[in-house]
Write a protein that holds these residues in place. Structure first.
Motif, mmCIF file in Angstrom:
data_model
loop_
_atom_site.group_PDB
_atom_site.id
_atom_site.type_symbol
_atom_site.label_atom_id
_atom_site.label_comp_id
_atom_site.label_asym_id
_atom_site.label_seq_id
_atom_site.Cartn_x
_atom_site.Cartn_y
_atom_site.Cartn_z
ATOM 1 N N VAL A 1 -6.303 8.245 -2.349
ATOM 2 C CA VAL A 1 -6.204 6.795 -2.514
ATOM 3 C C VAL A 1 -7.559 6.119 -2.322
ATOM 4 C CG1 VAL A 1 -5.150 4.701 -1.601
ATOM 5 C CG2 VAL A 1 -3.802 6.782 -1.831
ATOM 6 N N CYS B 1 -7.857 3.810 6.831
ATOM 7 C CA CYS B 1 -7.777 5.213 6.416
ATOM 8 C C CYS B 1 -6.532 5.870 7.007
ATOM 9 C CB CYS B 1 -9.018 5.980 6.861
ATOM 10 S SG CYS B 1 -10.546 5.566 5.980
ATOM 11 N N ILE C 1 -3.344 5.387 5.204
ATOM 12 C CA ILE C 1 -3.142 6.265 4.045
ATOM 13 C C ILE C 1 -2.578 7.611 4.480
ATOM 14 C CG2 ILE C 1 -4.260 7.386 2.073
ATOM 15 C CD1 ILE C 1 -4.017 4.281 1.952
ATOM 16 N N THR D 1 1.162 3.815 -3.204
ATOM 17 C CA THR D 1 0.661 5.167 -2.957
ATOM 18 C C THR D 1 1.746 6.211 -3.170
ATOM 19 O OG1 THR D 1 -0.981 4.368 -1.375
ATOM 20 C CG2 THR D 1 -0.368 6.692 -1.242
ATOM 21 N N VAL E 1 -8.462 10.306 0.756
ATOM 22 C CA VAL E 1 -8.869 8.903 0.768
ATOM 23 C C VAL E 1 -10.281 8.802 0.209
ATOM 24 C CG1 VAL E 1 -9.781 8.987 3.131
ATOM 25 C CG2 VAL E 1 -8.982 6.818 2.188
ATOM 26 N N ILE F 1 -9.678 3.026 -1.295
ATOM 27 C CA ILE F 1 -9.524 1.822 -0.476
ATOM 28 C C ILE F 1 -10.870 1.130 -0.338
ATOM 29 C CG2 ILE F 1 -7.603 2.848 0.798
ATOM 30 C CD1 ILE F 1 -9.482 3.139 3.201
ATOM 31 N N VAL G 1 0.842 -1.203 0.000
ATOM 32 C CA VAL G 1 0.000 0.000 0.000
ATOM 33 C C VAL G 1 0.873 1.248 0.000
ATOM 34 C CG1 VAL G 1 -1.685 1.340 1.318
ATOM 35 C CG2 VAL G 1 -1.936 -1.143 1.135
ATOM 36 N N ASN G 2 1.872 1.267 0.873
ATOM 37 C CA ASN G 2 2.752 2.436 0.979
ATOM 38 C C ASN G 2 3.558 2.651 -0.299
ATOM 39 O OD1 ASN G 2 1.870 2.800 3.601
ATOM 40 N ND2 ASN G 2 3.615 1.737 4.520
ATOM 41 N N THR H 1 1.160 7.987 4.376
ATOM 42 C CA THR H 1 1.827 8.021 3.081
ATOM 43 C C THR H 1 1.884 9.478 2.613
ATOM 44 O OG1 THR H 1 -0.182 7.837 1.717
ATOM 45 C CG2 THR H 1 0.788 5.783 2.565
#
Length: 297
Positions: free
Chosen positions: A242, A268, A271, A228, A279, A244, A224-225, A274
């Motif tokens: 992002v 959340c 995110i 992103t 989001v 999700i 994910v990181n 990052t």
């Protein structure tokens, strides 16, 4: 004196660097929800406003389901609560089929199709809609099959974004243009999406970083990181919000499992750690939406 002047100059450069690296997002609220048109009537918009959501991406199927009067009434109600409604529609997917933006025989873009899709967007903008969200703004995994020296597959997607931007911003420069992107890094070969080029014309890029059940497996937080931050670093001037999931997936049965508010809020918060600035939750109808008023503080 020279030493003092040198120190002052260094401090000024450092201050400028900090200012640039901590630039505030363009939009005051960057929490959004994807909403199917069929769910419009049951959407708890007062609750969403109270919980800190500022944007609703409403699928244009709502117009067929409920009619223009009801949809524009819904949009007005959302705006009175401080939320912006974006009309969400499929760009290169029409009548149940993918549409290549390139004519393979002529090796040129399908300008007539571009014009038709842009006209759809303009119809909403001319009636006061403040956001246009593009889904399926890509090839269905076949970009490399429509790639020619005379007309590059990736350039055809970027060119559509450019033309849409020019048309929409001429009517209302403040309309928010956003686009859903596949989460693969460097995926021009399959999808024709180049975020660095699209970001010149699209205000908000929304990579669909779906970690649960993606390609048949759950993805790690490290994935994910990485995804992103790659999109944020390759988005030109666009913001990155992002996408999700509001559900996990039973990998054996392939069935969605709604997330509770605590787990969804945790996702959340991942995110916010990052370089993304927003989001987007997919979707209403699954999961218990958390309060996100303090998410980005």
């Amino acid at each position: 004196m020279k030493t003092i002047n040198y120190l002052i100059a260094c401090l000024m450069v450092a201050a400028a660097f900090v200012s640039c690296s901590n630039e505030e997002p363009k939009y005051s609220n960057t929490n959004a929800i994807w909403l199917w048109g069929s769910h419009m009537k049951e959407a708890p918009i007062q609750e969403w406003a109270d919980k800190g959501y500022g944007h609703i991406l409403l699928n244009e199927a709502a117009f067929d389901k409920w009619g223009e009067e009801e949809v524009y009434g819904f949009i007005n109600d959302c705006e009175e609560l401080g939320m912006t409604v974006h009309i969400w529609f499929q760009a290169f997917y029409f009548d149940g089929k993918w549409v290549s933006p390139i004519d393979d025989e002529k090796k040129a873009i399908k300008q007539d199709f571009y014009d038709m899709v842009i006209e759809r967007a303009m119809g909403y903008v001319n009636k006061g809609v403040k956001g246009i969200h593009l889904d399926y703004i890509r090839y269905g995994g076949t970009a490399h099959k429509h790639d020619y020296p005379e007309c590059r597959a990736t350039d055809s997607i970027t060119e559509f974004c450019r033309q849409l931007n020019a048309a929409v911003k001429a009517v209302n420069p403040d309309v928010i243009l956003s686009a859903a992107l596949m989460p693969e890094i460097n995926s021009e070969h399959y999808y024709g999406q180049n975020p660095a080029e699209m970001g010149k014309y699209i205000d908000v890029l929304m990579p669909m970083v779906y970690r649960y059940g993606y390609a048949g497996e759950d993805k790690s937080l490290e994935w994910v990181n990485e995804v992103t931050n790659w999109f944020e670093a390759n988005s030109d001037q666009a913001e990155v919000w992002v996408g999700i999931q509001t559900y996990s997936v039973n990998l054996e049965k392939g069935e969605p499992i709604s997330l509770d508010a605590e787990q969804l809020l945790s996702d959340c918060k991942d995110i916010t750690n990052t370089n993304a600035t927003g989001v987007v939750l997919f979707r209403y109808g699954l999961g218990d939406f958390p309060d996100v008023n303090d998410l980005w503080k």
